[in-house]
Design a protein around this motif. Structure first.
Motif, PDB file in Angstrom:
ATOM      1  N   ASP A 107      48.489  52.918  45.720  1.00  0.00           N
ATOM      2  CA  ASP A 107      47.074  53.576  44.862  1.00  0.00           C
ATOM      3  C   ASP A 107      46.701  52.485  44.160  1.00  0.00           C
ATOM      4  O   ASP A 107      45.294  52.412  44.159  1.00  0.00           O
ATOM      5  N   ARG A 108      47.326  51.640  43.309  1.00  0.00           N
ATOM      6  CA  ARG A 108      46.519  50.683  42.623  1.00  0.00           C
ATOM      7  C   ARG A 108      47.670  49.553  42.434  1.00  0.00           C
ATOM      8  O   ARG A 108      48.926  49.756  42.657  1.00  0.00           O
ATOM      9  N   ILE A 109      47.020  48.501  42.264  1.00  0.00           N
ATOM     10  CA  ILE A 109      47.781  47.183  42.063  1.00  0.00           C
ATOM     11  C   ILE A 109      47.330  46.568  40.711  1.00  0.00           C
ATOM     12  O   ILE A 109      46.195  46.322  40.117  1.00  0.00           O
ATOM     13  N   GLU A 125      44.026  42.020  36.196  1.00  0.00           N
ATOM     14  CA  GLU A 125      43.248  42.491  37.330  1.00  0.00           C
ATOM     15  C   GLU A 125      43.828  43.860  38.005  1.00  0.00           C
ATOM     16  O   GLU A 125      45.260  43.729  37.817  1.00  0.00           O
ATOM     17  N   SER A 126      43.195  44.960  37.899  1.00  0.00           N
ATOM     18  CA  SER A 126      43.707  46.217  38.432  1.00  0.00           C
ATOM     19  C   SER A 126      42.684  46.968  39.434  1.00  0.00           C
ATOM     20  O   SER A 126      41.578  46.643  39.326  1.00  0.00           O
ATOM     21  N   GLY A 127      43.257  47.761  40.043  1.00  0.00           N
ATOM     22  CA  GLY A 127      42.339  48.323  41.390  1.00  0.00           C
ATOM     23  C   GLY A 127      43.233  48.503  42.731  1.00  0.00           C
ATOM     24  O   GLY A 127      44.375  48.215  42.836  1.00  0.00           O
ATOM     25  N   SER A 128      42.755  49.197  43.727  1.00  0.00           N
ATOM     26  CA  SER A 128      43.244  49.545  44.924  1.00  0.00           C
ATOM     27  C   SER A 128      43.352  48.189  45.795  1.00  0.00           C
ATOM     28  O   SER A 128      42.442  47.152  45.492  1.00  0.00           O
ATOM     29  N   PRO A 129      44.432  47.952  46.656  1.00  0.00           N
ATOM     30  CA  PRO A 129      44.344  46.737  47.556  1.00  0.00           C
ATOM     31  C   PRO A 129      42.814  46.391  47.908  1.00  0.00           C
ATOM     32  O   PRO A 129      42.570  45.184  48.020  1.00  0.00           O
ATOM     33  N   SER A 130      42.115  47.306  48.449  1.00  0.00           N
ATOM     34  CA  SER A 130      40.744  46.824  49.096  1.00  0.00           C
ATOM     35  C   SER A 130      39.954  46.497  48.222  1.00  0.00           C
ATOM     36  O   SER A 130      38.981  45.524  48.304  1.00  0.00           O
ATOM     37  N   GLU A 131      39.883  47.199  47.046  1.00  0.00           N
ATOM     38  CA  GLU A 131      38.859  46.918  45.609  1.00  0.00           C
ATOM     39  C   GLU A 131      39.329  45.468  45.324  1.00  0.00           C
ATOM     40  O   GLU A 131      38.093  44.666  45.125  1.00  0.00           O
ATOM     41  N   LYS A 158      36.677  41.860  45.392  1.00  0.00           N
ATOM     42  CA  LYS A 158      36.520  41.166  44.157  1.00  0.00           C
ATOM     43  C   LYS A 158      36.848  39.718  44.082  1.00  0.00           C
ATOM     44  O   LYS A 158      36.082  38.938  43.448  1.00  0.00           O
ATOM     45  N   LYS A 159      37.587  39.400  45.099  1.00  0.00           N
ATOM     46  CA  LYS A 159      38.036  37.980  45.554  1.00  0.00           C
ATOM     47  C   LYS A 159      38.330  37.192  44.082  1.00  0.00           C
ATOM     48  O   LYS A 159      38.062  36.204  43.853  1.00  0.00           O
ATOM     49  N   GLY A 160      39.278  38.022  43.232  1.00  0.00           N
ATOM     50  CA  GLY A 160      39.843  37.401  42.149  1.00  0.00           C
ATOM     51  C   GLY A 160      41.226  36.973  42.185  1.00  0.00           C
ATOM     52  O   GLY A 160      41.421  36.207  43.207  1.00  0.00           O
ATOM     53  N   ALA A 161      42.060  37.119  41.195  1.00  0.00           N
ATOM     54  CA  ALA A 161      43.384  36.822  41.021  1.00  0.00           C
ATOM     55  C   ALA A 161      44.256  37.322  42.346  1.00  0.00           C
ATOM     56  O   ALA A 161      45.057  36.422  43.163  1.00  0.00           O
ATOM     57  N   TYR A 162      43.944  38.575  42.707  1.00  0.00           N
ATOM     58  CA  TYR A 162      45.097  39.172  43.598  1.00  0.00           C
ATOM     59  C   TYR A 162      44.532  38.525  45.046  1.00  0.00           C
ATOM     60  O   TYR A 162      45.317  38.355  45.933  1.00  0.00           O
ATOM     61  N   TYR A 163      43.121  38.369  45.317  1.00  0.00           N
ATOM     62  CA  TYR A 163      42.774  37.927  46.268  1.00  0.00           C
ATOM     63  C   TYR A 163      43.314  36.513  46.714  1.00  0.00           C
ATOM     64  O   TYR A 163      43.491  36.182  47.783  1.00  0.00           O
TER      65      TYR A 163
END
Length: 589
Positions: A554-556, A566-572, A576-581
């Motif tokens: 649901d959230r990462i 950074e937090s949000g769903s995988p698609s979000e 964002k193209k931030g740290a998770y991206y």
């Protein structure tokens, strides 16, 4: 924080080497009836032993010298009967005391084990398991003789020494002084020897502990040792530890042997002084032959208990170092405990909140700094980030394996520090990368998640994580016997059994810490399907380096630099193209 390993000798907080012995002997109070029986038997034996020389004196002066054979036979009969009673009393007291001392060791070891079981993870993080094992096994075993001899050696020998001195001075003060003239010399020598002996016995126990720690560490990592062909190096290390242990043992024994030699010397001086004073000072005719024989016997009865007491002292020095190490553990309080007014945790719905949580393992460097988040019941939260960022720390804090420095952790609005640990953890399921397999059957390992589980529940849990198929193909199925760590199974099979164990507990909050790392991709997809069905509506935390496994979260939360960056769903997060991206791109480049 000081490093505690097989390379480092442990230090003791006790300055008085015998400060722990009264506490050790207090464990005997639980068996007052047995101890009173031993003391009664000891009194019988000691009294008979003390009157033996007087009977010998009477036999010589009143029957042998006058030639009264009938009287001598009567005396021999009484002497024989009394000494048979004495031997029986000694044998019975030794049997009762041995049984009692073994029971005391059992009680002490059980108390120590139960205390260690309640310690927090920080306690185990700071100590090699081999050194903990040495306390439970080696140190407790070293106390058996001292507990037993405290009653059957210390007390009767002290009484004997005092009684013999009283009898000797009552019969002839001059002969008594002559016999005991070397006593001050003996005391001074024993005092000096004891200082050295105590030092080496303590060092010996430290070296033994280091050796136990190394053996445990070596056997746990035997696969790595063999992989890197380090057998010769570890063998050399083991030899060094063995020889260090041997060196301290021999040093201790050499000094302890000095007790006996020194007392023998003092004994000889006292015996020579007895006859020298008796013959040259008092004169041959002033003292009867029976009195000389009686005094000669009493000199032996005085110095033999002194010898026994010196041996007891050696045991006491050795035992004191072992008792120090045991009570040091027992006196170590767990840092994570139930509050005095802690209540049972109500059935968990699954809402989890961090409010400005700060945490440090060593008290200096903060791993988490003012972390805050809210999770609704039933959400699946994935934690990602670089190694050492604090992902595992977050889930460890939710289970309260460690206590935070500041802030609050709430589950369903309740501060977890206000509820009982058992009621909190019993509602959680925790899966790690290295889940331990216990020695026993596969069925017993799965049932560890719910000890009263029936056959249908065990099989259902195994089917849910797709472990049933491979278990059924084994010759003995669920009754297949496993050794500790499950060496007969593959990594993936061990992981599936651990999954089934966790699933069986039906947790309200599920924690998966790199839990699928040992499972191949195909099996992982099946397990994920089973988890999704079984844990529908339950809060779960997933730590995974393989980002492909958390796309349904649901959230990462991306954790780094002591917090959630950074937090949000995988698609979000991809948008964002931030740290998770960036993490995702690097992993799938």
């Amino acid at each position: 924080m000081a490093i505690n390993s097989y390379k480092v000798d442990e230090t003791s907080s006790h300055k008085n080497k015998f400060a722990t012995l009264p506490r050790l002997f207090s464990y005997l109070l639980k068996y007052k009836g047995r101890i009173l029986l031993v003391l009664l038997l000891m009194a019988v034996g000691t009294v008979i032993d003390l009157i033996n020389p007087l009977m010998l004196e009477k036999a010589v002066d009143d029957f042998i010298v006058p030639g009264d054979i009938a009287g001598l036979l009567r005396m021999v009969a009484v002497f024989a009967a009394l000494n048979i009673v004495m031997v029986l009393a000694i044998k019975l007291r030794m049997y009762v005391m041995a049984k009692t001392s073994n029971r005391v060791i059992l009680d002490l070891r059980q108390e120590l084990y139960e205390h260690i079981q309640k310690m927090d993870l920080q306690f185990f993080d700071s100590r090699p398991s081999g050194k903990i094992l040495a306390r439970i096994i080696g140190d407790t075993n070293s106390l058996k003789d001292i507990i037993e001899n405290a009653v059957i050696t210390l007390i009767p020998n002290l009484i004997t020494v005092a009684a013999v001195m009283a009898i000797m001075f009552a019969k002839n003060p001059k002969l008594a002084l002559a016999s005991l003239c070397s006593l001050p010399v003996m005391i001074a020598g024993v005092f000096l020897i004891s200082i050295k002996a105590e030092k080496y016995w303590r060092a010996k126990r430290q070296k033994s502990s280091n050796m136990s720690a190394f053996i445990n560490e070596d056997l746990s990592g035997i696969k790595i040792i063999q992989s890197f062909r380090a057998e010769d190096e570890t063998d050399k290390t083991f030899q060094d530890l063995v020889w260090a242990d041997r060196k301290e043992f021999l040093n201790a024994v050499r000094w302890c042997d000095g007790f006996g030699s020194w007392i023998d010397l003092c004994w000889s001086i006292g015996t020579m002084a007895l006859y020298l004073v008796g013959i040259s000072v008092l004169g041959v005719d002033s003292v009867s032959i029976g009195t000389y024989i009686a005094f000669g016997t009493y000199v032996g009865m005085f110095w033999q208990p002194i010898m026994n007491l010196s041996n007891f002292y050696n045991q006491a020095v050795n035992a004191a170092s072992g008792a120090e190490r045991i009570f040091e553990i027992l006196d170590t309080e767990a840092k994570v405990t139930d509050a005095k007014d802690a209540e049972e945790m109500k059935p968990i719905k699954g809402n989890v909140s961090f409010e400005n949580v700060t945490f440090s393992y060593d008290g200096d460097v903060d791993i988490l700094k003012n972390v805050s988040f809210d999770i609704k019941a039933g959400e699946t939260i994935a934690l990602v980030g670089p190694t050492g960022a604090g992902k595992s720390t977050v889930v460890n804090l939710i289970s309260r394996f460690y206590d935070i420095r500041s802030g609050r952790i709430l589950i369903d609005g309740t501060d977890i520090r206000t509820v009982k640990l058992e009621s909190l953890r019993s509602q959680m399921g925790i899966m790690t990368q290295d889940n331990y397999i216990f020695s026993g059957t596969i069925r017993e390992n799965i049932a560890y998640g719910k000890l009263d589980a029936g056959e249908d529940e065990i099989i259902a849990a195994a089917k849910a994580v797709h472990a049933h198929d491979f278990i059924s193909k084994l010759e003995d199925g669920y009754d297949t016997a496993l050794t500790a760590r499950g060496g007969e199974l593959s990594n993936g099979q061990r992981q599936l059994i651990a999954f089934a164990r966790t699933m069986l507990s039906m947790p309200h909050i599920l924690i998966l810490d790199e839990a699928t790392s040992s499972i191949d991709t195909k099996t992982e997809l099946m397990v994920q399907a089973g988890i999704a069905e079984l844990l529908k509506g339950r809060t779960s935390f997933v730590i995974a380096h393989r980002l492909s496994t958390i796309q349904n979260a649901d959230r990462i939360f991306v954790i780094d630099n002591g917090g959630i960056i950074e937090s949000g769903s995988p698609s979000e997060l991809m948008e964002k193209k931030g740290a998770y991206y960036n993490l995702y791109r690097r992993q799938f480049a």
